[in-house]
Scaffold this motif. Structure first.
Motif, PDB file in Angstrom:
ATOM      1  N   ALA A  42      36.526  24.630  75.859  1.00 29.62           N
ATOM      2  CA  ALA A  42      35.075  24.471  75.782  1.00 29.62           C
ATOM      3  C   ALA A  42      34.665  23.088  76.281  1.00 29.62           C
ATOM      4  CB  ALA A  42      34.589  24.690  74.348  1.00 29.62           C
ATOM      5  N   GLU A  43      35.431  22.064  75.931  1.00 31.08           N
ATOM      6  CA  GLU A  43      35.146  20.710  76.429  1.00 31.08           C
ATOM      7  C   GLU A  43      35.319  20.639  77.940  1.00 31.08           C
ATOM      8  OE1 GLU A  43      35.945  16.949  74.358  1.00 31.08           O
ATOM      9  OE2 GLU A  43      37.280  18.149  73.095  1.00 31.08           O
ATOM     10  N   VAL A  44      36.373  21.259  78.439  1.00 31.91           N
ATOM     11  CA  VAL A  44      36.584  21.283  79.888  1.00 31.91           C
ATOM     12  C   VAL A  44      35.396  21.926  80.590  1.00 31.91           C
ATOM     13  CG1 VAL A  44      37.972  22.321  81.732  1.00 31.91           C
ATOM     14  CG2 VAL A  44      39.108  21.251  79.775  1.00 31.91           C
ATOM     15  N   LEU A  45      34.909  23.034  80.047  1.00 32.14           N
ATOM     16  CA  LEU A  45      33.778  23.736  80.669  1.00 32.14           C
ATOM     17  C   LEU A  45      32.515  22.893  80.633  1.00 32.14           C
ATOM     18  CD1 LEU A  45      34.373  27.357  79.334  1.00 32.14           C
ATOM     19  CD2 LEU A  45      34.719  26.525  81.663  1.00 32.14           C
ATOM     20  N   ARG A  46      32.280  22.178  79.541  1.00 29.98           N
ATOM     21  CA  ARG A  46      31.085  21.325  79.455  1.00 29.98           C
ATOM     22  C   ARG A  46      31.111  20.246  80.530  1.00 29.98           C
ATOM     23  NH1 ARG A  46      32.030  21.637  73.815  1.00 29.98           N
ATOM     24  NH2 ARG A  46      32.700  19.469  73.620  1.00 29.98           N
ATOM     25  N   ASN A  47      32.306  19.765  80.858  1.00 29.81           N
ATOM     26  CA  ASN A  47      32.434  18.727  81.875  1.00 29.81           C
ATOM     27  C   ASN A  47      32.523  19.282  83.290  1.00 29.81           C
ATOM     28  OD1 ASN A  47      32.429  16.578  80.046  1.00 29.81           O
ATOM     29  ND2 ASN A  47      34.637  16.699  79.727  1.00 29.81           N
ATOM     30  N   LEU A 104      43.211  26.148  83.596  1.00 23.28           N
ATOM     31  CA  LEU A 104      42.764  24.981  84.375  1.00 23.28           C
ATOM     32  C   LEU A 104      42.983  25.189  85.870  1.00 23.28           C
ATOM     33  CD1 LEU A 104      43.952  21.906  82.268  1.00 23.28           C
ATOM     34  CD2 LEU A 104      41.614  22.731  82.571  1.00 23.28           C
ATOM     35  N   VAL A 105      44.101  25.799  86.216  1.00 21.51           N
ATOM     36  CA  VAL A 105      44.384  26.071  87.631  1.00 21.51           C
ATOM     37  C   VAL A 105      43.382  27.080  88.182  1.00 21.51           C
ATOM     38  CG1 VAL A 105      46.058  27.028  89.248  1.00 21.51           C
ATOM     39  CG2 VAL A 105      46.829  25.495  87.426  1.00 21.51           C
ATOM     40  N   LYS A 106      43.190  28.182  87.484  1.00 27.56           N
ATOM     41  CA  LYS A 106      42.317  29.254  87.982  1.00 27.56           C
ATOM     42  C   LYS A 106      40.845  28.860  87.986  1.00 27.56           C
ATOM     43  CE  LYS A 106      45.635  32.256  88.648  1.00 27.56           C
ATOM     44  NZ  LYS A 106      46.000  32.795  89.970  1.00 27.56           N
ATOM     45  N   LEU A 107      40.422  28.044  87.028  1.00 26.86           N
ATOM     46  CA  LEU A 107      39.012  27.633  86.961  1.00 26.86           C
ATOM     47  C   LEU A 107      38.576  26.882  88.224  1.00 26.86           C
ATOM     48  CD1 LEU A 107      36.356  27.379  85.334  1.00 26.86           C
ATOM     49  CD2 LEU A 107      37.301  25.274  84.324  1.00 26.86           C
ATOM     50  N   THR A 108      39.501  26.180  88.864  1.00 28.99           N
ATOM     51  CA  THR A 108      39.143  25.419  90.065  1.00 28.99           C
ATOM     52  C   THR A 108      38.572  26.317  91.162  1.00 28.99           C
ATOM     53  OG1 THR A 108      41.387  25.596  91.009  1.00 28.99           O
ATOM     54  CG2 THR A 108      40.914  23.684  89.602  1.00 28.99           C
ATOM     55  N   GLN A 109      38.931  27.585  91.138  1.00 26.96           N
ATOM     56  CA  GLN A 109      38.427  28.530  92.139  1.00 26.96           C
ATOM     57  C   GLN A 109      36.917  28.720  92.021  1.00 26.96           C
ATOM     58  OE1 GLN A 109      40.566  32.211  92.099  1.00 26.96           O
ATOM     59  NE2 GLN A 109      39.416  33.113  93.783  1.00 26.96           N
ATOM     60  N   TYR A 110      36.379  28.504  90.817  1.00 31.55           N
ATOM     61  CA  TYR A 110      34.967  28.775  90.565  1.00 31.55           C
ATOM     62  C   TYR A 110      34.112  27.515  90.502  1.00 31.55           C
ATOM     63  CZ  TYR A 110      37.143  33.180  89.336  1.00 31.55           C
ATOM     64  OH  TYR A 110      37.877  34.336  89.379  1.00 31.55           O
ATOM     65  N   VAL A 111      34.747  26.354  90.461  1.00 29.76           N
ATOM     66  CA  VAL A 111      33.981  25.110  90.399  1.00 29.76           C
ATOM     67  C   VAL A 111      34.168  24.246  91.642  1.00 29.76           C
ATOM     68  CG1 VAL A 111      33.827  25.047  87.890  1.00 29.76           C
ATOM     69  CG2 VAL A 111      35.811  24.010  89.002  1.00 29.76           C
ATOM     70  N   GLY A 112      34.838  24.814  92.673  1.00 29.97           N
ATOM     71  CA  GLY A 112      34.742  24.199  93.987  1.00 29.97           C
ATOM     72  C   GLY A 112      35.924  23.445  94.541  1.00 29.97           C
ATOM     73  N   PHE A 113      37.101  23.450  93.868  1.00 36.45           N
ATOM     74  CA  PHE A 113      38.213  22.695  94.450  1.00 36.45           C
ATOM     75  C   PHE A 113      39.551  23.411  94.240  1.00 36.45           C
ATOM     76  CE2 PHE A 113      36.895  21.021  90.373  1.00 36.45           C
ATOM     77  CZ  PHE A 113      38.052  20.853  89.641  1.00 36.45           C
ATOM     78  N   TYR A 114      39.530  24.707  94.481  1.00 40.19           N
ATOM     79  CA  TYR A 114      40.753  25.503  94.405  1.00 40.19           C
ATOM     80  C   TYR A 114      41.732  25.022  95.468  1.00 40.19           C
ATOM     81  CZ  TYR A 114      43.528  29.799  93.720  1.00 40.19           C
ATOM     82  OH  TYR A 114      44.518  30.711  93.431  1.00 40.19           O
ATOM     83  N   PRO A 115      42.994  24.817  95.118  1.00 35.47           N
ATOM     84  CA  PRO A 115      43.963  24.338  96.117  1.00 35.47           C
ATOM     85  C   PRO A 115      44.066  25.272  97.321  1.00 35.47           C
ATOM     86  CG  PRO A 115      44.862  24.133  93.909  1.00 35.47           C
ATOM     87  CD  PRO A 115      43.582  24.910  93.771  1.00 35.47           C
TER      88      PRO A 115
END
Length: 238
Positions: free
Chosen positions: A99-104, A140-151
Motif C-alpha cells: 500500500a505504501e509502494v502504491l501511494r508513492n 514490485l517487478v510487475k508493477l513497473t509495467q503499469y507505472v512506466g518503467f518496465y524493463p
C-alpha cells in the motif's frame, strides 16, 4: 455525479475526532480521496471503519464532483472479503508495504483499467495463496509495467541490467549497471506468474538484497518516491 465503481483502498487516515480520509484507486476514475464523516463514532451508519483497511476491495457508490476536492461515499460493500490478509501477520505486513509502494508510485489521477485489474487480481491471489514469501518481490517487478518503467526484455540474455535506463546490456556503462544474483532474479521474476514465483528458493539475505535493488530502481524512475516506512518490519519477517 453519482458513480458506481470498483475500488481498492490505498490509505486511510484519521481526520479530526471521528472522520476518516480514505484514498482509493478506483476502476472508473483512478485515484480518488473521500471524506467519511463521523465513521469512527457512529454505530448506525452504513459505512464502517473496518471497510477501509489497506488493499480492501470495494464496490462503491460515490458522489464525484471531480473538482480536486474530497469526494463523498454514499454506499460501500467489501467485495470480495479477504480471508487471510486481515488476520495473517505475514500477509498483512506485505499489504501494508505494498500500500505504501502504491501511494508513492501512482502519481497521476486518471483512469487506468489495466492497472486496476492487475491490482485486483494480485491482491486476491495474495489472500488465497499458501506460498507468498516472494510475492512482494514479484509484485514490485510487475508493477513497473503499469507505472512506466518496465524493463526492456528484448535483450534479456545480456549479463548486465542498467537500473538507470531499464535495459539489459552486454557491458557496464554506468554505476547503476549490475551483473549479479539480483540480475538473475529479475530475469526470473519477469518471466514468472505470481503462482510460480514461490518456486524461486530464496533466503532472507537474497530477498533483502533484491528488494533494496528494486526500491532503488523505483527511486531512479519515480520523482519523489520514498522507501516505505514499513520496510524494516517486512525485512524482519521475510
Amino acid at each position: 455525479m453519482l458513480i458506481n465503481t470498483r475500488a481498492i483502498v490505498i490509505q486511510s487516515i484519521r481526520y479530526s475526532e471521528a472522520d476518516l480520509i480514505v484514498k482509493c484507486f478506483t476502476e472508473s476514475s483512478g485515484l480518488k480521496s473521500y471524506l467519511c464523516r463521523n465513521i469512527l463514532k457512529s454505530k448506525k451508519g452504513k459505512l464502517k471503519a473496518s471497510m477501509f483497511q489497506v488493499l480492501t476491495q470495494l464496490d462503491l457508490v460515490a458522489n464525484h464532483k471531480d473538482k480536486g476536492t474530497l469526494e463523498n461515499i454514499r454506499e460501500a460493500k467489501v467485495n470480495p472479503p479477504y480471508q487471510e490478509i486481515p488476520v495473517d501477520v505475514y500477509k498483512s505486513s506485505i499489504a501494508l508495504f505494498l500500500a505504501e509502494v502504491l501511494r508513492n508510485s501512482i502519481q497521476e489521477e486518471e483512469k487506468n483499467e489495466a492497472l486496476f485489474q492487475f491490482l485486483e487480481q494480485s491482491f486476491s491471489s495474495l489472500d488465497q495463496t499458501t506460498h507468498f514469501a516472494n510475492f512482494h518481490l514479484w509484485f514490485l517487478v510487475k508493477l513497473t509495467q503499469y507505472v512506466g518503467f518496465y524493463p526492456n526484455t528484448s535483450t534479456l540474455e545480456a549479463p548486465y541490467f542498467n537500473l538507470l535506463d531499464g535495459d539489459f546490456q552486454l557491458s557496464e556503462t554506468n554505476k547503476y549497471c549490475i551483473s549479479n544474483s539480483n540480475t538473475y532474479l529479475l530475469k526470473q521474476f519477469l518471466q514468472l506468474p505470481a503462482s510460480e514465483s514461490f518456486q524461486l528458493k530464496l533466503n532472507k539475505t537474497q530477498r533483502k538484497n533484491f528488494l533494496e535493488m528494486m526500491l532503488l530502481y523505483y527511486e531512479l524512475h519515480l520523482q519523489g518516491f520514498r522507501k516505505p516506512k514499513s520496510l524494516d518490519i517486512l525485512q524482519q519477517i521475510f
